[in-house]
Design a protein around this motif. Structure first.
Motif, PDB file in Angstrom:
ATOM      1  N   ALA A  32     -45.148 -43.303  56.153  1.00 39.43           N
ATOM      2  CA  ALA A  32     -43.930 -42.490  56.136  1.00 39.43           C
ATOM      3  C   ALA A  32     -44.204 -40.997  55.955  1.00 39.43           C
ATOM      4  CB  ALA A  32     -43.009 -42.973  55.021  1.00 39.43           C
ATOM      5  N   ASP A 174     -30.079 -32.504  52.645  1.00 35.49           N
ATOM      6  CA  ASP A 174     -30.897 -32.312  51.447  1.00 35.49           C
ATOM      7  C   ASP A 174     -31.585 -30.948  51.446  1.00 35.49           C
ATOM      8  OD1 ASP A 174     -32.285 -33.172  49.015  1.00 35.49           O
ATOM      9  OD2 ASP A 174     -34.056 -33.269  50.294  1.00 35.49           O
TER      10      ASP A 174
ATOM     11  N   ILE B 125     -42.618 -34.116  55.080  1.00 33.31           N
ATOM     12  CA  ILE B 125     -41.505 -34.979  54.694  1.00 33.31           C
ATOM     13  C   ILE B 125     -42.025 -36.405  54.547  1.00 33.31           C
ATOM     14  CG2 ILE B 125     -40.808 -35.395  57.113  1.00 33.31           C
ATOM     15  CD1 ILE B 125     -37.878 -35.126  56.187  1.00 33.31           C
ATOM     16  N   ASP B 126     -41.543 -37.075  53.527  1.00 31.65           N
ATOM     17  CA  ASP B 126     -41.937 -38.468  53.268  1.00 31.65           C
ATOM     18  C   ASP B 126     -40.715 -39.331  53.578  1.00 31.65           C
ATOM     19  OD1 ASP B 126     -42.476 -40.972  52.217  1.00 31.65           O
ATOM     20  OD2 ASP B 126     -43.386 -40.198  50.372  1.00 31.65           O
ATOM     21  N   LEU B 127     -40.807 -40.107  54.642  1.00 31.18           N
ATOM     22  CA  LEU B 127     -39.634 -40.854  55.101  1.00 31.18           C
ATOM     23  C   LEU B 127     -39.245 -42.007  54.178  1.00 31.18           C
ATOM     24  CD1 LEU B 127     -40.071 -40.806  58.981  1.00 31.18           C
ATOM     25  CD2 LEU B 127     -39.008 -39.140  57.465  1.00 31.18           C
ATOM     26  N   ASN B 128     -40.040 -42.259  53.120  1.00 25.33           N
ATOM     27  CA  ASN B 128     -39.591 -43.213  52.115  1.00 25.33           C
ATOM     28  C   ASN B 128     -38.272 -42.756  51.490  1.00 25.33           C
ATOM     29  OD1 ASN B 128     -41.621 -45.463  51.710  1.00 25.33           O
ATOM     30  ND2 ASN B 128     -42.979 -43.679  51.692  1.00 25.33           N
ATOM     31  N   GLY B 129     -38.007 -41.432  51.564  1.00 24.73           N
ATOM     32  CA  GLY B 129     -36.733 -40.926  51.055  1.00 24.73           C
ATOM     33  C   GLY B 129     -35.562 -41.351  51.925  1.00 24.73           C
ATOM     34  N   ILE B 130     -35.552 -40.886  53.182  1.00 23.70           N
ATOM     35  CA  ILE B 130     -34.366 -41.180  54.006  1.00 23.70           C
ATOM     36  C   ILE B 130     -34.258 -42.657  54.363  1.00 23.70           C
ATOM     37  CG2 ILE B 130     -34.212 -38.854  54.981  1.00 23.70           C
ATOM     38  CD1 ILE B 130     -35.286 -39.887  57.588  1.00 23.70           C
ATOM     39  N   LEU B 131     -35.357 -43.388  54.287  1.00 21.56           N
ATOM     40  CA  LEU B 131     -35.273 -44.827  54.549  1.00 21.56           C
ATOM     41  C   LEU B 131     -34.762 -45.592  53.326  1.00 21.56           C
ATOM     42  CD1 LEU B 131     -38.568 -45.332  56.632  1.00 21.56           C
ATOM     43  CD2 LEU B 131     -36.220 -45.306  57.489  1.00 21.56           C
ATOM     44  N   GLY B 132     -34.603 -44.891  52.217  1.00 18.22           N
ATOM     45  CA  GLY B 132     -34.055 -45.525  51.015  1.00 18.22           C
ATOM     46  C   GLY B 132     -35.037 -46.454  50.325  1.00 18.22           C
ATOM     47  N   LEU B 133     -36.335 -46.248  50.582  1.00 23.98           N
ATOM     48  CA  LEU B 133     -37.338 -47.169  50.036  1.00 23.98           C
ATOM     49  C   LEU B 133     -37.908 -46.713  48.695  1.00 23.98           C
ATOM     50  CD1 LEU B 133     -39.211 -48.038  53.352  1.00 23.98           C
ATOM     51  CD2 LEU B 133     -37.535 -49.441  52.116  1.00 23.98           C
ATOM     52  N   ARG B 138     -37.422 -37.333  47.759  1.00 18.57           N
ATOM     53  CA  ARG B 138     -36.265 -36.636  48.308  1.00 18.57           C
ATOM     54  C   ARG B 138     -36.128 -36.927  49.799  1.00 18.57           C
ATOM     55  NH1 ARG B 138     -36.666 -30.271  47.825  1.00 18.57           N
ATOM     56  NH2 ARG B 138     -34.652 -30.472  48.911  1.00 18.57           N
ATOM     57  N   ASN B 139     -34.929 -36.718  50.330  1.00 20.82           N
ATOM     58  CA  ASN B 139     -34.696 -36.962  51.758  1.00 20.82           C
ATOM     59  C   ASN B 139     -35.305 -35.871  52.642  1.00 20.82           C
ATOM     60  OD1 ASN B 139     -32.977 -39.272  51.375  1.00 20.82           O
ATOM     61  ND2 ASN B 139     -31.368 -37.881  50.702  1.00 20.82           N
ATOM     62  N   GLY B 140     -35.261 -34.660  52.153  1.00 16.35           N
ATOM     63  CA  GLY B 140     -35.666 -33.524  52.997  1.00 16.35           C
ATOM     64  C   GLY B 140     -37.130 -33.167  52.838  1.00 16.35           C
ATOM     65  N   TYR B 141     -37.470 -31.996  53.328  1.00 10.31           N
ATOM     66  CA  TYR B 141     -38.850 -31.518  53.241  1.00 10.31           C
ATOM     67  C   TYR B 141     -39.283 -31.370  51.780  1.00 10.31           C
ATOM     68  CZ  TYR B 141     -38.849 -30.331  58.216  1.00 10.31           C
ATOM     69  OH  TYR B 141     -38.806 -30.382  59.585  1.00 10.31           O
ATOM     70  N   GLN B 142     -40.497 -31.794  51.501  1.00  9.92           N
ATOM     71  CA  GLN B 142     -41.037 -31.591  50.162  1.00  9.92           C
ATOM     72  C   GLN B 142     -41.585 -30.183  50.014  1.00  9.92           C
ATOM     73  OE1 GLN B 142     -43.430 -35.260  50.387  1.00  9.92           O
ATOM     74  NE2 GLN B 142     -42.158 -35.956  48.677  1.00  9.92           N
TER      75      GLN B 142
END
Lengths: 189, 189
Positions: A32, A174, B125-133, B138-142
């Motif tokens: 991810a 976000d 960005i870590d998509l574990n955020g927007i995927l709800g995992l 966070r959903n956005g850019y770190q």
């Protein structure tokens, strides 16, 4: 607009692929990690050209299927030549498209067929900030308002829940409503 | 790239108009109230089309010299069809073009002739955020990193000062690094 209605595709979303992607990331969270990029080259005055193509994701360097280029500029009233939207307008486009993509995905996952999603995103800005004329005025938007029209085969309450979930999982929402650390490195050689 | 070098135009910036705009806003601060807008229509799946044209500024409703349209989508690896950049990539383009426009204006105001401004803006960005995992992601850019190459007829130190001033006055930098309140209104009728 008509969209295929079978088990695996709803709202144009391949829900099987969507759930497979979720499972893949659950099994290997490092997949991810994405890095998106935009390159930019100054042309003249406030006019520049951005290029979006390569990115890193799911473990490897990737490129889009084609190279996307977008000019940005200021209009004449802001001492530019209107060769493209202003940078701040691209931010509003990003927010609208992010919420919309999320709506389609979430509705598909919940078995709801959407028939229309339209939005207008408006951002209020006081240029006394960026012009340096009033230190109490921020440079960016003071507020952003999203007006969404959503139609589909579910009660209004369900459609509103999908909007709320899209907001709750939107990357661009976000970025705008939170704070992202930005580092700037300068090369003058 | 060559740019006219006279008193009123430098870096393609009409500095006389720039200073006249500053004076006009100083004399009538209300003229600095702008509202920018983006409209969006869902097409299918994560694919939508944004339209940028009308805006309010300097006391009246205005339109760009032409209607700008931009598709946004997800690539196949994110369960889309790659009909356009992702929404989050448009945010990076907005930041690059905003810093670049500011650089040209500020350099012109300071009498510095620029010869090149190039940048790459990358967002992690870590998509574990927007995927709800992962609720801790966070959903956005770190983080976002801007790498700028700036060349012109001034010492490196002066060029770096211009970059710093552009950052300090950038509307998009402020939106990303600060917090903007976003209201979402939903119509389902």
């Amino acid at each position: 607009m008509t969209t295929a209605l079978d088990d695996s595709t709803r709202n144009g979303v391949d829900t099987a692929a969507l759930f497979a992607t979720l499972d893949a990331v659950k099994a290997a969270p490092a997949a991810a990690a994405f890095q998106f990029r935009a390159r930019n080259e100054w042309i003249s005055g406030t006019h520049s050209r951005g290029t979006i193509n390569e990115y890193f994701g799911a473990g490897e360097e990737r490129t889009h299927e084609r190279v996307f280029q977008f000019d940005a500029d200021h209009p004449a009233v802001l001492v530019g030549r209107d060769n493209g939207p202003t940078p701040v307008e691209f931010v509003l486009h990003a927010l609208a498209s992010c919420l919309t993509a999320g709506l389609a995905n979430i509705a598909a996952a919940r078995g709801i067929q959407l028939t229309q999603v339209r939005s207008t995103v408006s951002g209020d800005i006081d240029l006394n900030g960026i012009l340096g004329l009033d230190p109490t005025v921020r440079n960016g938007y003071q507020r952003i308002t999203v007006r969404l029209t959503v139609k589909g085969d579910a009660p209004a309450e369900k459609l509103r829940e999908i909007v709320e979930q899209s907001r709750a999982r939107s990357a661009v929402y976000d970025v705008i409503s939170g704070q992202v650390p930005v580092a700037i490195e300068v090369d003058t050689d």
